[in-house]
Design an enzyme around this catalytic site. Structure first.
Site, PDB file in Angstrom:
ATOM      1  N   ASN A  14     -12.807  -1.795  -3.179  1.00 40.36           N
ATOM      2  CA  ASN A  14     -14.093  -2.433  -2.870  1.00 40.36           C
ATOM      3  C   ASN A  14     -14.669  -2.013  -1.525  1.00 40.36           C
ATOM      4  OD1 ASN A  14     -11.733  -3.971  -2.084  1.00 40.36           O
ATOM      5  ND2 ASN A  14     -13.121  -5.479  -1.245  1.00 40.36           N
ATOM      6  N   LYS A  50     -21.234   2.321 -11.293  1.00 41.10           N
ATOM      7  CA  LYS A  50     -22.198   2.296 -12.397  1.00 41.10           C
ATOM      8  C   LYS A  50     -21.442   2.319 -13.721  1.00 41.10           C
ATOM      9  CE  LYS A  50     -25.930   3.755  -9.560  1.00 41.10           C
ATOM     10  NZ  LYS A  50     -25.372   4.435  -8.382  1.00 41.10           N
ATOM     11  N   LEU A  60      -1.984  -7.968  -5.111  1.00 39.62           N
ATOM     12  CA  LEU A  60      -0.659  -7.330  -5.072  1.00 39.62           C
ATOM     13  C   LEU A  60       0.435  -8.249  -4.535  1.00 39.62           C
ATOM     14  CD1 LEU A  60      -1.710  -3.770  -3.844  1.00 39.62           C
ATOM     15  CD2 LEU A  60      -1.104  -4.446  -6.168  1.00 39.62           C
ATOM     16  N   SER A 138       0.887   5.050   6.381  1.00 43.85           N
ATOM     17  CA  SER A 138       0.283   4.953   7.718  1.00 43.85           C
ATOM     18  C   SER A 138       1.133   5.721   8.722  1.00 43.85           C
ATOM     19  CB  SER A 138       0.216   3.494   8.154  1.00 43.85           C
ATOM     20  OG  SER A 138      -0.097   3.414   9.525  1.00 43.85           O
ATOM     21  N   TYR A 151       4.640  -4.472   8.862  1.00 48.59           N
ATOM     22  CA  TYR A 151       3.795  -3.376   8.368  1.00 48.59           C
ATOM     23  C   TYR A 151       4.526  -2.032   8.480  1.00 48.59           C
ATOM     24  CZ  TYR A 151      -0.495  -0.489   8.080  1.00 48.59           C
ATOM     25  OH  TYR A 151      -1.458   0.444   7.727  1.00 48.59           O
ATOM     26  N   GLN A 233       5.908  14.880  -0.703  1.00 46.50           N
ATOM     27  CA  GLN A 233       5.457  15.198   0.656  1.00 46.50           C
ATOM     28  C   GLN A 233       4.629  14.072   1.276  1.00 46.50           C
ATOM     29  OE1 GLN A 233       6.594  18.059   2.024  1.00 46.50           O
ATOM     30  NE2 GLN A 233       7.637  18.276   0.054  1.00 46.50           N
ATOM     31  N   THR A 234       4.551  14.121   2.595  1.00 50.81           N
ATOM     32  CA  THR A 234       3.590  13.279   3.314  1.00 50.81           C
ATOM     33  C   THR A 234       2.578  14.195   3.983  1.00 50.81           C
ATOM     34  OG1 THR A 234       5.165  11.517   3.802  1.00 50.81           O
ATOM     35  CG2 THR A 234       3.253  11.662   5.229  1.00 50.81           C
TER      36      THR A 234
HETATM   37  N1  LIG Z   1      -7.945   2.000   8.748  1.00 55.01           N
HETATM   38  C1  LIG Z   1      -6.894   2.533   9.342  1.00 55.01           C
HETATM   39  O1  LIG Z   1      -6.900   2.829  10.552  1.00 55.01           O
HETATM   40  C2  LIG Z   1      -5.634   2.798   8.549  1.00 55.01           C
HETATM   41  C3  LIG Z   1      -4.644   3.544   9.179  1.00 55.01           C
HETATM   42  C4  LIG Z   1      -3.477   3.836   8.480  1.00 55.01           C
HETATM   43  C5  LIG Z   1      -3.317   3.379   7.198  1.00 55.01           C
HETATM   44  N2  LIG Z   1      -4.292   2.635   6.608  1.00 55.01           N
HETATM   45  C6  LIG Z   1      -4.041   2.182   5.244  1.00 55.01           C
HETATM   46  O2  LIG Z   1      -5.141   2.523   4.439  1.00 55.01           O
HETATM   47  C7  LIG Z   1      -5.227   1.626   3.340  1.00 55.01           C
HETATM   48  C8  LIG Z   1      -6.658   1.149   3.195  1.00 55.01           C
HETATM   49  O3  LIG Z   1      -7.028   0.481   4.392  1.00 55.01           O
HETATM   50  P1  LIG Z   1      -8.534   0.410   4.922  1.00 55.01           P
HETATM   51  O4  LIG Z   1      -8.537   0.927   6.298  1.00 55.01           O
HETATM   52  O5  LIG Z   1      -9.483   0.953   3.936  1.00 55.01           O
HETATM   53  O6  LIG Z   1      -8.673  -1.184   5.039  1.00 55.01           O
HETATM   54  P2  LIG Z   1      -9.759  -2.237   4.491  1.00 55.01           P
HETATM   55  O7  LIG Z   1     -11.122  -1.683   4.590  1.00 55.01           O
HETATM   56  O8  LIG Z   1      -9.438  -3.495   5.210  1.00 55.01           O
HETATM   57  O9  LIG Z   1      -9.361  -2.378   2.951  1.00 55.01           O
HETATM   58  C9  LIG Z   1      -8.143  -2.946   2.557  1.00 55.01           C
HETATM   59  C10 LIG Z   1      -8.122  -2.992   1.050  1.00 55.01           C
HETATM   60  O10 LIG Z   1      -6.860  -3.534   0.621  1.00 55.01           O
HETATM   61  C11 LIG Z   1      -7.102  -4.564  -0.316  1.00 55.01           C
HETATM   62  N3  LIG Z   1      -6.072  -5.607  -0.231  1.00 55.01           N
HETATM   63  C12 LIG Z   1      -5.697  -6.324   0.843  1.00 55.01           C
HETATM   64  N4  LIG Z   1      -4.762  -7.237   0.496  1.00 55.01           N
HETATM   65  C13 LIG Z   1      -4.566  -7.096  -0.837  1.00 55.01           C
HETATM   66  C14 LIG Z   1      -3.741  -7.744  -1.796  1.00 55.01           C
HETATM   67  N5  LIG Z   1      -2.954  -8.784  -1.474  1.00 55.01           N
HETATM   68  N6  LIG Z   1      -3.787  -7.329  -3.075  1.00 55.01           N
HETATM   69  C15 LIG Z   1      -4.596  -6.309  -3.441  1.00 55.01           C
HETATM   70  N7  LIG Z   1      -5.407  -5.668  -2.608  1.00 55.01           N
HETATM   71  C16 LIG Z   1      -5.396  -6.047  -1.306  1.00 55.01           C
HETATM   72  C17 LIG Z   1      -8.456  -5.145   0.070  1.00 55.01           C
HETATM   73  O11 LIG Z   1      -9.026  -5.788  -1.067  1.00 55.01           O
HETATM   74  P3  LIG Z   1      -9.960  -7.120  -0.880  1.00 55.01           P
HETATM   75  O12 LIG Z   1     -10.972  -6.797   0.176  1.00 55.01           O
HETATM   76  O13 LIG Z   1     -10.528  -7.319  -2.231  1.00 55.01           O
HETATM   77  O14 LIG Z   1      -9.005  -8.219  -0.484  1.00 55.01           O
HETATM   78  C18 LIG Z   1      -9.215  -3.897   0.482  1.00 55.01           C
HETATM   79  O15 LIG Z   1      -9.791  -3.292  -0.625  1.00 55.01           O
HETATM   80  C19 LIG Z   1      -4.199   0.535   3.614  1.00 55.01           C
HETATM   81  O16 LIG Z   1      -3.041   0.763   2.856  1.00 55.01           O
HETATM   82  C20 LIG Z   1      -3.890   0.692   5.092  1.00 55.01           C
HETATM   83  O17 LIG Z   1      -2.582   0.262   5.399  1.00 55.01           O
HETATM   84  C21 LIG Z   1      -5.447   2.336   7.253  1.00 55.01           C
END
Ligand SMILES: NC(=O)c1ccc[n+]([C@@H]2O[C@H](COP(=O)([O-])OP(=O)(O)OC[C@H]3O[C@@H](n4cnc5c(N)ncnc54)[C@H](OP(=O)(O)O)[C@@H]3O)[C@@H](O)[C@H]2O)c1
Length: 243
Positions: A14, A50, A60, A138, A151, A233-234
């Site tokens: 979303n 769409k 989750l 991450s 985390y 891989q990462t």
């Molecule tokens: N942004 C960064 O700097 C960063 C860095 C490293 C890794 N990441 C990783 O990237 C991924 C996406 O993060 P983002 O930055 O795009 O964050 P974000 O904009 O806050 O989006 C987080 C997403 O996770 C979903 N989510 C949260 N809790 C959930 C649950 N209990 N069950 C199902 N869905 C859940 C949210 O859905 P709802 O809104 O519907 O709750 C939202 O769609 C994550 O795995 C995060 O750990 C982000």
């Protein structure tokens, strides 16, 4: 026709990184099923996809509901060819202050759910002898970070999980990889204060945050035929913050 087009399941589609991934996959002609924890999020997904897919409620944290939700998708005669485990959550505290539930919830959302969801899709991928599993981990899973013990433990746990699953399904035409972002401009980091932000920025050689598109582009590559020999891989995407 339904069976010819590839389908991707993107969790947390979303907003943020998940939304960018879903939009780019959709532009590649891939049908996308995107998840959110709220009806509002599902509406947002339906609006941008769409007709090329739909949104689905998925929490989750409720690990027992995961296989039912995946079953719902299969009952609608969609296969899941590409699984993007993107959704993630954080609840930052020092170990000494962290409540048991705060540990357990974050481990469930970021690690345990990946076991449930992978298990629910893998049989069908094995049958098809093809599939892609890509999980957004991450940088913190590789470096650790004070105040993020739940985390970082969850994101580190993904490393062993993905290497092992990659080995288990390598001969079945399925690749399993991780993308580990550094600091990306999304709501996820909105609670950083000015001095934390400055401190992080000083540790990024490229002197800027990453964008959601930069992560989504890597997902598109790993989910494509061009990445067919890459597994276990990462891919680190962090502006040089961790090498
Ligand atoms: N942004 C960064 O700097 C960063 C860095 C490293 C890794 N990441 C990783 O990237 C991924 C996406 O993060 P983002 O930055 O795009 O964050 P974000 O904009 O806050 O989006 C987080 C997403 O996770 C979903 N989510 C949260 N809790 C959930 C649950 N209990 N069950 C199902 N869905 C859940 C949210 O859905 P709802 O809104 O519907 O709750 C939202 O769609 C994550 O795995 C995060 O750990 C982000």
């Amino acid at each position: 026709m339904k069976n010819i087009k590839k389908t991707a399941l993107v969790t947390g589609a979303n907003k943020g990184i998940g939304k960018a991934i879903a939009i780019k996959l959709s532009k590649q002609g891939i049908r996308v099923i995107g998840t959110s924890t709220s009806q509002y999020g599902v509406q947002a997904i339906n609006a941008y996809l769409k007709k090329n897919g739909f949104g689905l409620i998925l929490d989750l944290k409720d690990t027992n509901s995961i296989s039912e939700k995946i079953e719902e998708i299969y009952k609608k005669k969609y296969s899941i060819d590409i699984l993007i485990n993107n959704a993630g959550a954080k609840l930052d505290k020092l170990l000494i202050q962290m409540k048991n539930k705060e540990w357990e919830d974050i481990i469930k959302i970021n690690l345990t759910s990946i076991f449930y969801i992978s298990k629910a899709v893998i049989r069908s991928m094995i049958k098809k002898k093809s599939g892609r599993i890509i999980t957004i981990s991450s940088i913190i899973g590789y470096t650790g970070n004070k105040g993020q013990i739940n985390y970082s433990a969850a994101k580190s746990g993904l490393i062993g999980f993905h290497k092992t699953l990659a080995l288990e399904v390598a001969s079945k035409g399925i690749t399993v990889n991780i993308i580990a972002p550094g600091l990306i401009k999304t709501e996820f980091i909105k609670d950083l204060n000015a001095s934390q932000y400055k401190n992080y920025l000083s540790k990024i050689p490229m002197k800027r945050l990453g964008t959601v598109e930069e992560i989504a582009d890597a997902v598109i590559f790993l989910s494509s035929h061009k990445a067919s020999y890459i597994t276990g891989q990462t891919l680190h995407i962090n502006g040089g913050m961790y090498m």
